[in-house]
Design a protein around this motif. Structure first.
Motif, short mmCIF file in Angstrom:
data_model
loop_
_atom_site.label_atom_id
_atom_site.label_comp_id
_atom_site.label_asym_id
_atom_site.label_seq_id
_atom_site.Cartn_x
_atom_site.Cartn_y
_atom_site.Cartn_z
N ASN A 48 0.85 -1.21 0.00
CA ASN A 48 0.00 0.00 0.00
C ASN A 48 0.88 1.25 0.00
O ASN A 48 0.47 2.31 0.43
CB ASN A 48 -0.97 -0.01 1.18
CG ASN A 48 -0.23 0.19 2.50
OD1 ASN A 48 0.97 -0.08 2.58
ND2 ASN A 48 -0.93 0.69 3.50
N ARG A 49 2.11 1.07 -0.48
CA ARG A 49 3.08 2.17 -0.48
C ARG A 49 3.01 2.98 -1.78
O ARG A 49 3.12 2.42 -2.87
CB ARG A 49 4.50 1.62 -0.30
CG ARG A 49 4.71 0.93 1.06
CD ARG A 49 5.88 -0.07 1.02
NE ARG A 49 7.07 0.47 0.40
CZ ARG A 49 8.01 1.15 1.05
NH1 ARG A 49 7.92 1.35 2.34
NH2 ARG A 49 9.07 1.61 0.41
N ILE A 50 2.83 4.26 -1.65
CA ILE A 50 2.78 5.15 -2.81
C ILE A 50 4.05 6.00 -2.83
O ILE A 50 4.40 6.65 -1.85
CB ILE A 50 1.55 6.09 -2.74
CG1 ILE A 50 0.25 5.28 -2.66
CG2 ILE A 50 1.53 7.07 -3.91
CD1 ILE A 50 -0.09 4.49 -3.91
N TYR A 51 4.75 5.98 -3.96
CA TYR A 51 5.95 6.80 -4.10
C TYR A 51 5.56 8.24 -4.46
O TYR A 51 4.58 8.47 -5.17
CB TYR A 51 6.84 6.25 -5.22
CG TYR A 51 7.42 4.88 -4.95
CD1 TYR A 51 7.94 4.56 -3.70
CD2 TYR A 51 7.46 3.92 -5.95
CE1 TYR A 51 8.49 3.30 -3.47
CE2 TYR A 51 8.01 2.66 -5.73
CZ TYR A 51 8.52 2.36 -4.48
OH TYR A 51 9.05 1.13 -4.26
N THR A 52 6.39 9.18 -3.98
CA THR A 52 6.13 10.58 -4.32
C THR A 52 7.33 11.16 -5.06
O THR A 52 8.48 10.80 -4.79
CB THR A 52 5.93 11.45 -3.06
OG1 THR A 52 7.11 11.37 -2.27
CG2 THR A 52 4.75 10.98 -2.25
N ARG A 53 7.05 12.05 -5.96
CA ARG A 53 8.11 12.79 -6.67
C ARG A 53 7.82 14.27 -6.50
O ARG A 53 6.67 14.70 -6.72
CB ARG A 53 8.10 12.52 -8.18
CG ARG A 53 7.85 11.10 -8.68
CD ARG A 53 8.62 10.06 -8.06
NE ARG A 53 8.59 8.78 -8.76
CZ ARG A 53 9.22 7.71 -8.29
NH1 ARG A 53 9.90 7.77 -7.15
NH2 ARG A 53 9.18 6.57 -8.95
N TYR A 334 -3.85 3.82 1.58
CA TYR A 334 -2.46 3.82 1.10
C TYR A 334 -1.62 4.81 1.91
O TYR A 334 -2.16 5.70 2.55
CB TYR A 334 -2.41 4.20 -0.38
CG TYR A 334 -2.99 3.15 -1.30
CD1 TYR A 334 -2.16 2.26 -1.99
CD2 TYR A 334 -4.36 3.05 -1.48
CE1 TYR A 334 -2.70 1.29 -2.82
CE2 TYR A 334 -4.92 2.08 -2.31
CZ TYR A 334 -4.07 1.20 -2.98
OH TYR A 334 -4.61 0.24 -3.80
N GLU A 335 -0.30 4.65 1.86
CA GLU A 335 0.56 5.63 2.54
C GLU A 335 1.67 6.16 1.62
O GLU A 335 2.23 5.42 0.81
CB GLU A 335 1.16 5.02 3.81
CG GLU A 335 1.98 3.77 3.56
CD GLU A 335 2.78 3.34 4.78
OE1 GLU A 335 3.21 4.22 5.55
OE2 GLU A 335 2.99 2.13 4.94
N LEU A 336 1.96 7.45 1.79
CA LEU A 336 3.08 8.03 1.05
C LEU A 336 4.36 7.63 1.77
O LEU A 336 4.43 7.72 2.99
CB LEU A 336 2.99 9.57 1.07
CG LEU A 336 1.83 10.24 0.36
CD1 LEU A 336 2.09 11.75 0.29
CD2 LEU A 336 1.68 9.69 -1.06
N VAL A 337 5.36 7.21 1.02
CA VAL A 337 6.58 6.77 1.69
C VAL A 337 7.77 7.68 1.37
O VAL A 337 7.81 8.34 0.33
CB VAL A 337 6.92 5.31 1.33
CG1 VAL A 337 5.85 4.38 1.89
CG2 VAL A 337 7.08 5.11 -0.17
#
Ligand code: 5AD
Ligand code: FES
Length: 347
Positions: A48-53, A334-337
């Motif tokens: 449930n991990r969402i990558y951030t840019r 989900y969570e931002l990692v």
């Protein structure tokens, strides 16, 4: 139609004609069937991990004249801006504190930033933020330039092909621009060793289902690490001002197809998707996307980087966007990692 979804899941591909059939016969029930699969695959690879840019839109000058794009050279209503190296580093600093470990430098095709200037900026960012990944998205440059940027430490490059069909490409761009060259740039980037991203607009003017099927086949052949798609949204000061926008429904359907095609791809739920629907980015994630790209540009320039009308997040500070997205993701489980979020090959 479920048999085509099953076949796509199994073989990670369909024929061009099968893609057309699948897309043209979609309905709500089929979409749900597809989304359940695409979500499950995303979950298998990313949990449930969402990558951030952190997106830094560092120049809205552009030498090109794409008919769809709000910052096209001939649009003299845009107030043009350029960020200095110091401005850019400040964005990175803010972003780093907020937990971003990838920065995306995006801009129009602006030759004010020579290959050497870009290289200098890259070196500075990579030395100050050694644990971060750096992505460039500055359009078409020479093989030598791409090599130089890579050797200076750039990890990834985003260059949407926009449409894989020559006749459609011609309807979206003036004669000066070339699809052949764009595809060559993508191959060059891959050869040099970048993690490469491509993609296209959904519902761009004159786009047919056959065009979309060709986009999917092109993506299959290129096998990119990142795939960005978003709905076309008209901009009031472009030749396409009166064209209709792409839909959330088709965009999410295509995100799900792409997830089945390339299970470990990095697929953003784009700002354009968030612009056409208040919960567009959430719906993109629930269709199988696994990346969000909030804006890190200084608020003072945000409205000026308008590729299309009504773009969201143009008044918010970086921190506000970060926490807004964090909450939105949390609400759907989900969570931002805090992670570079590199592409990983399937074992
Ligand atoms: N609507 C939606 N997306 C657009 N882009 C450019 N103009 C528009 C528009 N009017 C997309 C293009 C480009 C990316 C940076 O933004 O696909 O590659
Ligand atoms: Fe800038 Fe098209 S108008 S790349």
């Amino acid at each position: 139609m479920r048999n085509l979804v099953d076949k796509l899941e199994l073989n990670r591909t369909l024929t061009k004609q099968e893609f057309i059939t699948l897309i043209d016969n979609r309905n709500e029930e089929l979409s749900e069937y597809l989304f359940e699969k695409s979500r499950k695959i995303a979950h298998k690879y990313f949990g449930n991990r969402i990558y951030t840019r952190g997106l830094i839109e560092f120049t809205n000058h552009c030498k090109n004249n794409c008919y769809y794009c709000g910052i096209r050279a001939e649009n003299n209503k845009v107030e043009r801006y350029r960020l200095t190296k110091e401005d850019i580093l400040e964005c990175c600093e803010t972003g780093y504190e907020l937990g971003f470990r990838t920065f995306v430098l995006q801009g129009g095709e602006d030759l004010y930033y020579s290959d050497d200037t870009i290289t200098d900026i890259i070196r500075e960012i990579k030395s100050r933020f050694a644990d971060c990944a750096l992505t460039l998205s500055i359009g078409e440059r020479s093989y030598e330039a791409y090599s130089m940027f890579f050797n200076a430490g750039v990890d990834r490059y985003l260059l949407r092909h926009e449409t894989a069909t020559e006749s459609h490409y011609r309807k979206l761009h003036p004669d000066k621009m070339s699809l052949t060259n764009r595809k060559q740039c993508l191959r060059n980037l891959k050869e040099i060793g970048y993690q490469v991203g491509t993609g296209f607009m959904v519902g761009s003017p004159f786009q047919t289902t056959e065009n979309i099927a060709e986009d999917l086949k092109f993506i299959e052949e290129l096998s990119p690490n990142m795939i960005g798609i978003g709905p076309f949204i008209p901009h009031c000061d472009t030749p396409f001002r009166n064209e209709s926008k792409g839909t959330l429904e088709l965009t999410t359907f295509l995100i799900a197809i792409l997830r089945l095609m390339i299970p470990n791809a990095l697929i953003p739920s784009t700002t354009a998707l968030g612009t056409i629907d208040a919960c567009g980015r959430e719906k993109g994630i629930l269709a199988g996307a696994n990346v969000v790209m909030p804006n890190l540009s200084p608020v003072s320039v945000r409205k000026k980087y308008a590729l299309y009308d009504s773009k969201i997040c143009t008044g918010e500070e970086a921190a506000e966007c970060r926490f807004c997205l964090q909450n939105r993701m949390k609400r759907i489980g989900y969570e931002l990692v805090i992670d570079r979020g590199d592409f990983k090959a399937i074992e």
